[in-house]
Every structure is written in structure tokens, then in C-alpha cells.
Enzyme design. Structure first.
Site, PDB file in Angstrom:
ATOM      1  CE1 TYR A  57      13.344 -10.016  -1.134  1.00 29.08           C
ATOM      2  CE2 TYR A  57      13.729  -9.587   1.186  1.00 29.08           C
ATOM      3  CZ  TYR A  57      13.242 -10.406   0.176  1.00 29.08           C
ATOM      4  OH  TYR A  57      12.645 -11.601   0.487  1.00 29.08           O
ATOM      5  CB  CYS A  58      11.237  -4.630  -4.280  1.00 28.39           C
ATOM      6  SG  CYS A  58      12.292  -3.533  -5.236  1.00 28.39           S
ATOM      7  NE  ARG A  59      11.209  -9.615 -11.430  1.00 23.53           N
ATOM      8  CZ  ARG A  59      11.556  -9.105 -12.606  1.00 23.53           C
ATOM      9  NH1 ARG A  59      11.462  -7.804 -12.830  1.00 23.53           N
ATOM     10  NH2 ARG A  59      11.991  -9.890 -13.572  1.00 23.53           N
TER      11      ARG A  59
END
Length: 105
Positions: free
Chosen positions: A64-66
Site C-alpha cells: 500500500y501507499c497513500r
């Protein structure tokens, strides 16, 4: 593979071979992380690739990221490096409703 927030969380909970990978910057991680995540910043370019190559390819990676686009890119890179099981969190951390840990200073 892109998974909805619910599918990602459900599959992660049931997966005994899972590794959660946060590809955000250190600053972004200070806003909170999904529990037990390891952080490898995708913006580190070649450094990201070197760090990812140290990981166990037999594991399943929940990335995941932002917002979901850097993590999709990270999954693509990892697939090219021989990782068969990468799962991108659609909507990223911004839409995460699950548990959150805060890194210790």
C-alpha cells in the site's frame, strides 16, 4: 492484483504467509501505518529495487501507499523481479478503515 479495501483486509487476515509492505515516504509513515508493515520507500528508485530483492519471494505481499498508485507500481516492479503474489490496496492508506500503528520516535 488490485484488491478492494475489504478484500485486502480479509485476505490479509486469513493469510499466514503475508508481509505488509508500505511504499510511502518516511514522512507519510509518521501519519500512521498498517500494523506490522515494513516500509520501503518507492521514491528511492534503485534503492527500492535493492531492498525489495532482499525480500523472500515465497511470501505474499500486501502493498500500500497513500492513494494506491505507487503501490500498484511497486507490485508491477515486484512482479518483474519474480514475486508471484503481490496485492495492491485500492484507495491506499487514505481510505484505510482498519487498525493503525504509529511509528515510535
Amino acid at each position: 492484483m488490485d484488491l478492494s479495501q475489504q478484500d485486502w483486509a480479509d485476505q490479509l487476515k486469513a493469510d499466514t504467509n503475508a508481509v505488509v509492505l508500505d511504499v510511502r515516504t518516511e514522512d507519510e509513515c509518521s501519519e500512521g501505518m498498517i500494523p506490522n508493515a515494513i516500509n520501503i520507500d518507492i521514491y528511492k528508485g534503485q534503492g527500492f529495487i535493492y531492498a525489495v530483492e532482499e525480500l523472500d519471494k515465497a511470501k505474499n505481499y500486501y502493498v500500500y501507499c497513500r492513494a494506491g498508485s505507487r503501490s500498484a507500481q511497486a507490485c508491477h516492479i515486484m512482479n518483474q523481479l519474480g514475486f508471484d503474489h503481490t496485492y495492491n490496496l485500492e484507495g491506499g492508506f487514505m481510505q484505510w478503515k482498519g487498525e493503525v500503528d504509529f511509528p515510535k520516535e
